[in-house]
Design an enzyme around this catalytic site. Structure first.
Site, short mmCIF file in Angstrom:
data_model
loop_
_atom_site.label_atom_id
_atom_site.label_comp_id
_atom_site.label_asym_id
_atom_site.label_seq_id
_atom_site.Cartn_x
_atom_site.Cartn_y
_atom_site.Cartn_z
N ASP A 159 0.84 -1.21 0.00
CA ASP A 159 0.00 0.00 0.00
C ASP A 159 0.87 1.26 0.00
OD1 ASP A 159 -2.52 -1.57 0.49
OD2 ASP A 159 -1.43 -2.07 2.31
N HIS A 187 -4.89 -3.18 6.48
CA HIS A 187 -4.71 -3.43 5.03
C HIS A 187 -6.10 -3.78 4.48
CE1 HIS A 187 -3.24 -4.77 1.20
NE2 HIS A 187 -3.68 -6.00 1.40
#
Ligand code: NAD
Ligand code: LMR
Length: 328
Positions: A159, A187
């Site tokens: 990410d 996440h």
């Protein structure tokens, strides 16, 4: 020659495994002078495919690859392990959220946590990739009695890399000049890629990219939804970029963080930033190459605070949903 490092990888015959093993064996993860032993863990039905992957590793004749042990036995797979990379689990399909996998994947991590505690080296560090990775890591950590909590991590580096790439493209710069990018929280689609503290060439992103509406809107949602966008486009979840995220995470934890910068990884909260103790939450981390610490004093304005709180609230809900898998 240095003594080999032993790395256990679950789901070694899967997509990420396929992209990851050659990166480890070629030296990308631990450096060009560090031999590695690979202990490759799969479930019984995938042992045939794993045999093919092992044949390909053999055919690479990697100078740093010392030993390969393919197995579906957890004790054998984690024996003497210095790093346990827990990838093996079911990926989501289009239309699912990662948390929808908790019921399918969560239970995998009880037995793996126990097997790590019973068989791995005492200093073993565990990185969970299989989704939902924060809460799977929470389950593994709580089932690995005797292994300190600060040796457990869940991956949010993919990410971070995605966010840096988006900011660099918007600013028309190379991604290498984007620093101090923290992914906060889970996440998942609630994660917060914190543009307010990120920098481009040392300047605050908000001073370089004047389009605040884009930062608060499209930028955040693109990063939050990137995994789903890849599933929609490929029909399968990210693999090469995920494997690269694993390599980057381990390197960031085993080499000193550049002065003034930080990296994103989900760790067991000590209460920093008001995140409840014990949750596996992503936050800004610095490493000295051996141990790590949470970077303190990163400012969270009202907008950021609300985003962090929302993602942390989701982690608390996930913890509640798996409480039966966590020994009291
Ligand atoms: P995949 O289906 O290609 O491979 C998964 C492998 O795990 C299979 O070979 C399967 O046999 C194996 N497996 C299943 N249960 C197992 C168990 N109990 N023990 C050992 N092995 C087991 O999936 P993939 O694309 O490699 O993705 C793996 C996981 O990683 C998924 O949960 C996916 O959502 C997740 N993921 C996480 C991130 C992240 O950033 N954290 C990024 C990408 C993918
Ligand atoms: C990703 O971020 O690419 C992975 O977590 C896979 C997914 O399900 O989105």
């Amino acid at each position: 020659m240095k003594a080999p490092i032993t790395v256990s990888i679950t789901g070694a015959a899967g997509q990420i495994g396929y992209a990851l093993l050659t990166r480890i064996a070629s030296g990308s993860m631990f450096g060009p002078d560090q031999p590695v032993n690979l202990r490759l863990i799969e479930i019984e039905p995938a042992m045939g495919a794993l045999e093919g992957t092992v044949m390909e590793l053999d055919d690479c004749a990697f100078p740093l690859l010392n030993e390969i042990v393919p197995t579906c036995d957890l004790a054998e797979g984690f024996r003497g392990s210095d790093w346990a990379l827990l990838v093996g689990s079911v990926p989501r399909k289009a239309g699912m959220e990662r948390a929808d996998l908790l019921g399918i994947n969560g239970k995998i991590f009880t037995g793996q946590g126990q097997a790590i505690a019973a068989n791995a080296a005492s200093g073993v560090r565990t990185l969970v990739v299989g989704n939902p990775c924060n809460t799977n890591c929470l389950i593994a950590m709580n089932n690995a009695g005797g292994i300190p909590n600060d040796q457990f991590f869940a991956m949010t580096r993919l990410d971070e890399n995605r966010a840096k790439s988006q900011l660099a493209a918007k600013a028309g710069v190379h991604n290498s000049v984007v620093t101090n990018l923290c992914i906060w929280g889970n996440h998942s689609a609630t994660q917060y890629p914190d543009f307010t503290n990120a920098r481009i060439d040392g300047k605050l992103v908000t001073d370089v990219i004047g389009d605040r509406a884009w930062l608060e809107g499209e930028f955040i949602s693109t990063v939050q939804q990137r995994g789903a966008a890849i599933i929609k486009a490929r029909g399968q979840s990210s693999a090469a970029s995920a494997a690269n995220g694993v390599v980057d995470t381990v390197r960031s934890l085993t080499t000193p963080t550049p002065e003034g910068d930080w990296t994103s990884v989900a760790v067991c909260s000590d209460g920093s930033y008001g995140i409840p103790v014990g949750l596996i939450a992503s936050m800004p981390i610095r490493s000295n190459g051996t141990s790590w610490e949470v970077v303190q004093g990163v400012g969270l304005d009202e907008f950021s605070r609300a985003k962090v709180d929302a993602s942390v609230a989701e982690l608390s809900e996930e913890r509640e949903a798996v409480k039966d898998l966590i020994p009291s």
